[in-house]
Design a protein around this motif. Structure first.
Motif, short mmCIF file in Angstrom:
data_model
loop_
_atom_site.label_atom_id
_atom_site.label_comp_id
_atom_site.label_asym_id
_atom_site.label_seq_id
_atom_site.Cartn_x
_atom_site.Cartn_y
_atom_site.Cartn_z
N ARG A 303 37.66 47.36 37.09
CA ARG A 303 38.73 46.38 36.84
C ARG A 303 39.08 45.64 38.13
NH1 ARG A 303 41.08 42.64 35.86
NH2 ARG A 303 42.94 42.30 34.57
N PHE A 304 38.99 46.34 39.25
CA PHE A 304 39.22 45.73 40.56
C PHE A 304 38.20 44.61 40.79
CE2 PHE A 304 39.89 46.98 45.34
CZ PHE A 304 40.34 45.71 45.60
N LEU A 305 36.93 44.89 40.54
CA LEU A 305 35.89 43.89 40.73
C LEU A 305 36.10 42.70 39.79
CD1 LEU A 305 32.68 46.11 41.10
CD2 LEU A 305 34.05 45.07 42.91
N GLU A 306 36.49 42.99 38.56
CA GLU A 306 36.75 41.93 37.59
C GLU A 306 37.92 41.06 38.03
OE1 GLU A 306 38.60 41.69 33.11
OE2 GLU A 306 37.22 43.35 33.56
N PHE A 307 38.98 41.69 38.56
CA PHE A 307 40.13 40.95 39.05
C PHE A 307 39.73 40.03 40.20
CE2 PHE A 307 44.00 40.48 41.64
CZ PHE A 307 44.93 40.11 40.67
N ASN A 308 38.88 40.53 41.08
CA ASN A 308 38.41 39.72 42.21
C ASN A 308 37.56 38.54 41.74
OD1 ASN A 308 35.60 39.72 44.11
ND2 ASN A 308 37.52 39.23 45.14
N GLU A 309 36.72 38.74 40.76
CA GLU A 309 35.80 37.69 40.32
C GLU A 309 36.47 36.66 39.42
OE1 GLU A 309 32.70 39.85 38.42
OE2 GLU A 309 31.90 40.70 40.29
N GLN A 310 37.44 37.08 38.60
CA GLN A 310 37.96 36.19 37.56
C GLN A 310 39.41 35.75 37.78
OE1 GLN A 310 37.34 37.97 33.71
NE2 GLN A 310 35.19 38.48 34.14
N GLU A 311 40.20 36.51 38.57
CA GLU A 311 41.62 36.20 38.66
C GLU A 311 42.08 35.84 40.07
OE1 GLU A 311 44.03 39.05 36.33
OE2 GLU A 311 42.11 39.79 35.57
N ASP A 312 41.68 36.60 41.07
CA ASP A 312 42.13 36.30 42.43
C ASP A 312 41.03 36.67 43.42
OD1 ASP A 312 43.37 35.94 44.84
OD2 ASP A 312 45.20 37.02 44.34
N PRO A 313 40.24 35.71 43.86
CA PRO A 313 39.13 36.00 44.78
C PRO A 313 39.57 36.47 46.16
CG PRO A 313 39.40 33.63 44.48
CD PRO A 313 40.31 34.29 43.49
N THR A 314 40.86 36.31 46.47
CA THR A 314 41.33 36.77 47.79
C THR A 314 41.57 38.28 47.82
OG1 THR A 314 43.69 36.42 47.26
CG2 THR A 314 42.46 34.55 48.18
N VAL A 315 41.69 38.89 46.64
CA VAL A 315 41.90 40.34 46.56
C VAL A 315 40.52 40.98 46.42
CG1 VAL A 315 42.99 42.22 45.29
CG2 VAL A 315 44.16 40.03 45.52
N LYS A 316 40.01 41.51 47.53
CA LYS A 316 38.64 42.00 47.57
C LYS A 316 38.60 43.52 47.78
CE LYS A 316 37.04 37.73 49.80
NZ LYS A 316 36.37 37.17 50.99
N PRO A 317 37.62 44.18 47.19
CA PRO A 317 37.43 45.60 47.51
C PRO A 317 37.09 45.78 48.98
CG PRO A 317 36.15 44.97 45.57
CD PRO A 317 36.65 43.70 46.19
N ASP A 318 37.54 46.85 49.57
CA ASP A 318 37.19 47.15 50.95
C ASP A 318 36.41 48.47 50.97
OD1 ASP A 318 39.12 49.12 50.58
OD2 ASP A 318 40.66 48.04 51.68
N ALA A 319 36.12 48.95 52.16
CA ALA A 319 35.30 50.17 52.27
C ALA A 319 35.96 51.35 51.58
CB ALA A 319 35.06 50.48 53.76
N ARG A 320 37.31 51.42 51.61
CA ARG A 320 38.00 52.54 50.99
C ARG A 320 37.80 52.56 49.48
NH1 ARG A 320 43.77 51.33 53.51
NH2 ARG A 320 42.96 49.26 53.03
N SER A 321 37.66 51.40 48.87
CA SER A 321 37.47 51.34 47.42
C SER A 321 36.22 52.12 47.02
CB SER A 321 37.34 49.88 46.97
OG SER A 321 38.34 49.07 47.53
N PHE A 322 35.17 52.02 47.83
CA PHE A 322 33.92 52.72 47.54
C PHE A 322 33.96 54.16 48.03
CE2 PHE A 322 32.77 48.28 47.39
CZ PHE A 322 31.78 48.19 46.43
N THR A 323 34.46 54.37 49.26
CA THR A 323 34.37 55.71 49.84
C THR A 323 35.22 56.73 49.10
OG1 THR A 323 36.10 55.11 51.47
CG2 THR A 323 33.79 54.86 52.14
N LYS A 324 36.33 56.29 48.46
CA LYS A 324 37.13 57.25 47.68
C LYS A 324 36.30 57.83 46.54
CE LYS A 324 41.01 56.99 49.92
NZ LYS A 324 41.48 58.16 50.70
N LEU A 325 35.53 56.98 45.88
CA LEU A 325 34.67 57.46 44.79
C LEU A 325 33.51 58.29 45.33
CD1 LEU A 325 34.70 54.22 42.66
CD2 LEU A 325 35.36 56.48 41.83
N ILE A 326 32.91 57.83 46.42
CA ILE A 326 31.80 58.57 47.02
C ILE A 326 32.24 59.96 47.45
CG2 ILE A 326 30.20 58.63 48.97
CD1 ILE A 326 30.17 55.54 48.84
#
Length: 601
Positions: A303-326
């Motif tokens: 949903r974060f990626l969708e929000f970035n692509e379709q609603e607000d391109p300034t709100v981008k995932p950062d390294a923490r977005s991935f590393t928390k899942l990893i």
């Protein structure tokens, strides 16, 4: 411009003429009478009058308070004491006012960023002093909205927020009362309430999340009553989300996120989520023990990626977005993990690492994978006891080296653990190769690859699971290398555990009789060495050695003598446990076991 050029040219012409005539510079200087006249004119100009007042000091104090530097608060206090001294001696124009004290409060708030400093009590004392001075008749000392905000910020940044939660509540209530009575011009606004929610979020006290929800509801109610600038914004919601994440209430965090998305869709742009919002909810799920927490965290990520692509391109995932899942999938199969176990955890962890790498290679520099992301993926293979954990670790290590030259000891330790857990016949030799490289790098001055105690433990574990016929001798070699490191390497500490690993490695030397006898002699030497040393020895050492005596094919008389001796030493130190007795029962003959057991009774 033309006149200036002409004048400059005239000066140059005169200088050249003097040089041709070989006259000295002193001959070209103005005549003494002209010079005297020039000095008399300048000396007659009177200096401007300067009147020292409080604002002269306030400008300096305000500038200082905006820069966090060592000794900031003490420096501000020294200046204010000087102002008070001047005022007490008749220069009333420099008496500290509200702006003076606000600069000090702001300095305390900034200095409290350092966890070792706690100015919560001092800030509250300054606020009380401002009220006292106002009641004593000192003009312009009544606190304003900034004063209260600075004290609340100091509370939020102090190391022990548990002690200030109720005090923070009291300060905001005081603001509301003062405004209602007409003493305070501005009521508490969204900034004050957001800081208050942050204080509660950090406190981790029981009921903190409920208190944050109450603050949020109170703000909405005051907004409906017409109070200005009090509607919750994204920072307010984030403070509540942070509280949910800290208290592991992932589902409530998820509900609040989708409430924020709905508000943003309905035109409340100030409530639109940012990267911190999504990351907090992802973190909440990755810290919870809910069923399918990993999949639900992934849904928030998508949903974060969708929000970035379709609603607000300034709100981008950062390294923490991935590393928390990893990291979540990296530890999900760990034996002491409280979360769910996933059979596909290693593949999910590597999947998100690969997505992160793909975006980074496309130019998203903020998504450069940190080394601990590689470590987490490697660990996920280790905890899953994957048969190819070692090979996969080598592949991931090569990938990490392709991104950076600054490989750390922690990453290599993850590779060592992968080899120790996979049961590969080459595990011992591969792990030892990495250890030797670490030692060489450290000797060449690379402190990032300085091996630690865990490095040696993991290599010993790798040899213990190896099928090599001479793994006892290999383990002894590693232990001796570790002894050499102890003197010069502060991260290497030799203890009973390392001796135990070596003895246990010898116990499982499944080879010919000669090799097993050699392994037994190594185990006996290490056992004697550790029990006679100053190390803290537990029942584990005795149990492992007794097990070693029982497993290896050594003469029965020697076996019986060493088992009896080990048990006697164990009893003399009061270390006989169920662990030792179970190893004794498995190692000794029936007659020997019964005889030794009766002696213990």
């Amino acid at each position: 411009m033309r006149l200036q050029s002409c004048a400059a040219a005239d000066v140059v012409t005169r200088l050249v003429g003097l040089m041709r005539q070989r006259k000295s510079w002193s001959e070209w200087r103005p005549a003494p009478k002209k010079e005297e006249r020039r000095r008399r004119i300048f000396s007659g100009a009177a200096p401007p009058s300067v009147r020292l007042d409080v604002e002269c000091f306030n400008v300096v104090l305000t500038a200082l308070s905006r820069h966090n530097q060592r000794g900031l608060v003490e420096r501000l206090q020294t200046i204010i004491k000087r102002m008070e001294h001047y005022a007490a001696n008749g220069i009333s124009s420099v008496r500290p006012n509200a702006r003076t004290w606000n600069a000090l409060l702001n300095g305390m708030a900034r200095a409290s960023r350092a966890r070792s400093l706690n100015y919560a009590d001092d800030a509250e004392a300054v606020l009380s002093a401002m009220f006292e001075q106002h009641h004593a008749g000192v003009q312009n000392t009544f606190p304003n909205a900034f004063s209260f905000a600075a004290v609340l910020t100091t509370f939020q940044r102090c190391a022990n927020t548990l002690s200030v939660t109720e005090r923070a509540d009291k300060i905001v209530r005081q603001m509301e009362e003062l405004h209602q009575k007409g003493f305070l011009e501005d009521p508490p606004d969204v900034y004050h309430y957001t800081i208050l929610a942050g204080v509660w979020a950090k406190s981790k006290v029981p009921g903190a999340s409920e208190r944050c929800v109450q603050i949020l509801a109170h703000m909405m109610e005051r907004h409906r009553q017409g109070y200005p600038n009090v509607r919750p914004n994204v920072r307010t919601f984030n403070a509540v989300l942070d509280c949910f994440a800290r208290s592991r209430q992932a589902e409530r965090a998820e509900q609040l996120l989708y409430h924020m998305l709905a508000l943003a869709k309905n035109g409340e742009g100030s409530a639109a989520p940012d990267a911190f919002t999504f990351n907090s909810v992802i973190h909440a799920f990755t810290q919870s023990s809910l069923k399918d927490a990993g999949r639900r965290a992934e849904a928030v990520f998508e949903r974060f990626l969708e929000f970035n692509e379709q609603e607000d391109p300034t709100v981008k995932p950062d390294a923490r977005s991935f590393t928390k899942l990893i990291e979540y999938y990296g530890r999900s199969n760990k034996s002491n993990s409280s979360g769910n176990r996933y059979s596909d955890a290693p593949y999910r962890a590597e999947y998100f690492l690969n997505r992160m790498l793909a975006l980074y290679n496309e130019g998203h520099d903020q998504l450069a994978p940190p080394l601990h992301a590689f470590s987490s993926v490697i660990d996920s293979y280790s905890y899953a006891k994957h048969p190819d954990a070692g090979r996969n670790a080598e592949r991931l290590l090569r990938l990490a080296k392709g991104l950076t030259d600054e490989i750390s000891c922690d990453l290599i330790n993850s590779v060592l653990m992968a080899w120790a857990s996979c049961g590969d016949p080459a595990a011992g030799s591969m792990a030892e190769k990495h250890l030797e490289e670490m030692e060489q790098e450290y000797n060449n001055g690379n402190v990032m690859l300085r091996p630690d105690s865990r490095s040696y433990s993991l290599v010993l574990s790798a040899w213990s699971t190896s099928s090599s016929p001479n793994k006892g001798a290999k383990a002894l070699h590693i232990l001796n290398a570790m002894k050499k490191q102890v003197a010069s390497n502060p991260d290497v500490v030799l203890d009973e555990h390392h001796y135990g690993l070596c003895i246990n490695t010898c116990a499982f030397s499944n080879a010919d009789i000669q090799a097993e006898n050699e392994a037994f002699q190594i185990a006996l030497m290490l056992f004697n060495e550790v029990v006679e040393s100053d190390l803290h020895v537990t029942s584990l050492t005795y149990g492992w050695f007794i097990q070693c005596c029982g497993r290896l094919r050594v003469p029965e008389q020697m076996k019986a003598e060493q088992i009896e001796r080990a048990l006697r030493l164990c009893r003399s130190h009061g270390l006989v446990t169920d662990f030792v007795m179970r190893r004794l029962q498995g190692a000794a003959s029936k007659d020997l076991y019964e005889r030794l057991k009766l002696r213990g009774d």
